[in-house]
Scaffold this active site. Structure first.
Site, short mmCIF file in Angstrom:
data_model
loop_
_atom_site.label_atom_id
_atom_site.label_comp_id
_atom_site.label_asym_id
_atom_site.label_seq_id
_atom_site.Cartn_x
_atom_site.Cartn_y
_atom_site.Cartn_z
CE LYS A 1 37.45 58.05 48.82
NZ LYS A 1 37.32 57.77 50.26
O1 LIG Z 1 32.98 60.74 47.44
C1 LIG Z 1 33.38 60.41 48.56
C2 LIG Z 1 34.02 59.21 48.81
C3 LIG Z 1 34.36 58.88 50.09
N1 LIG Z 1 34.12 59.71 51.13
C4 LIG Z 1 34.49 59.27 52.48
O2 LIG Z 1 33.29 59.09 53.24
C5 LIG Z 1 33.46 59.61 54.54
C6 LIG Z 1 32.51 60.78 54.74
O3 LIG Z 1 32.56 61.23 56.07
P1 LIG Z 1 31.41 62.19 56.71
O4 LIG Z 1 31.92 62.42 58.08
O5 LIG Z 1 30.12 61.43 56.68
O6 LIG Z 1 31.39 63.43 55.89
C7 LIG Z 1 34.93 59.99 54.69
O7 LIG Z 1 35.61 58.88 55.20
C8 LIG Z 1 35.36 60.25 53.26
O8 LIG Z 1 36.73 59.97 53.06
C9 LIG Z 1 33.47 60.89 50.90
O9 LIG Z 1 33.22 61.69 51.81
N2 LIG Z 1 33.12 61.21 49.61
#
Ligand SMILES: O=c1ccn([C@@H]2O[C@H](COP(=O)(O)O)[C@@H](O)[C@H]2O)c(=O)[nH]1
Length: 307
Positions: free
Chosen positions: A105
């Site tokens: 990001k």
């Molecule tokens: O909109 C967004 C952008 C990035 N993330 C990232 O993805 C993973 C989600 O983790 P889960 O455990 O599958 O919930 C995490 O690294 C976030 O920083 C997001 O969730 N949403």
């Protein structure tokens, strides 16, 4: 001309999977056996455990997923040793023919973005194949990533409509021209993506669209016919498999679905005594969960294609 989106789409087809596993290593959820010899006062020792965990996860899911998505925060927290764990993870994932999406990001003024772009889309040890980019500094903040992606035949995902509950606070703001901020950004992305479509019709300039916002996704899918969506938020954040069809196009292309905690810590949902599991059990639970997620996604992706 072929671009990185073509490679992504062909990998989805080759593996019959649109699943990405997020690598968000958190010691709190590691089984005891992985922490037995770890010195918790040493970042170096912790970073070794993180790489070992990632290596096991990658081996467990390599046949079920097309890409890994390391979340950089979990590595940065351990300083230079954490970054080494990230670099080792990237190299290991590559050795297994997996695409690497660095969830960084990043985004800054142009000169700094150019340096970030070299770090994450260049040829160095932290570079993956794709990176997530924060576009909210404006075009001079994201154009360096687009240039680096084009020059190195790699790709990026611009944050567009993120999965988190408060994403509406800024991203859904109505502008003076009557448009919503993320719709406006989508128009800008489409201008760039439409000009850089590859042989399968998609650009290397993708967008992040949260799996928790299927209605918005349906609208964005129409607005962005040339951008692949990286879709986080499936599973633990509440994104449902049955809503994922909105993110795909009529051919079942156009999106890759990311899940981190739901897969890498799958054993926590299976066993109340999860901390005592052994390695073979960890591998089995994680692989089974990845396989289930892959099938759930395929069911909706092809359902839409044949509708
Ligand atoms: O909109 C967004 C952008 C990035 N993330 C990232 O993805 C993973 C989600 O983790 P889960 O455990 O599958 O919930 C995490 O690294 C976030 O920083 C997001 O969730 N949403």
């Amino acid at each position: 001309m072929r671009n990185f989106a073509d490679k992504l789409i062909e990998e989805v087809s080759r593996k019959n999977s649109a699943l990405v596993v997020g690598l968000d290593p958190d010691l709190e959820y590691f089984p005891d056996y992985l922490l037995e010899d770890v010195d918790l006062s040493s970042d170096e020792s912790i970073a070794d455990a993180i790489f070992e965990f990632n290596r096991i996860i990658i081996d467990a899911v390599a046949d079920e997923v097309i890409a890994v998505k390391p979340q950089l925060a979990y590595y940065e927290v351990y300083g230079s040793f954490g970054i080494q764990a990230l670099e080792r993870t990237i190299a290991y994932a590559r050795s297994k023919d997996l695409i690497v999406i660095n969830d960084a990001k990043r985004g800054d003024i142009g000169s700094t973005s150019a340096a970030y772009a070299r770090a994450y889309l260049g040829k160095g040890t932290m570079a993956g194949d794709m990176v997530t980019v924060n576009p909210f500094l404006g075009s001079d903040g994201y154009m360096p990533f687009i240039q680096a992606a084009r020059d190195n035949n790699k790709g990026l995902f611009l944050l567009l409509k993120t999965s988190n509950p408060s994403s509406h606070e800024l991203q859904d703001l109505q502008l003076a021209n009557g448009k919503v901020l993320y719709d406006m950004l989508a128009e800008e992305i489409e201008k760039l993506a439409g000009d850089s479509a590859g042989v399968h019709g998609y650009s290397y300039i993708g967008a992040v669209v949260g799996g928790t916002y299927p209605e918005e996704a349906a609208k964005l899918r129409r607005a962005l016919p040339h951008s692949i969506f990286l879709v986080p938020g499936f599973g633990i954040q509440g994104g449902r498999a049955e809503d994922l069809s909105e993110f795909f196009d009529d051919k079942g292309n156009g999106a890759v679905i990311s899940s981190s905690r739901g897969i890498i810590y799958a054993y926590r949902n299976q066993r109340s005594d999860w901390s005592r599991i052994v390695e073979s059990e960890l591998i089995r639970y994680v692989r089974e969960e990845a396989s289930t997620a892959k099938e759930q996604i395929n069911a909706v992706r092809f359902h839409k294609a044949t509708r």
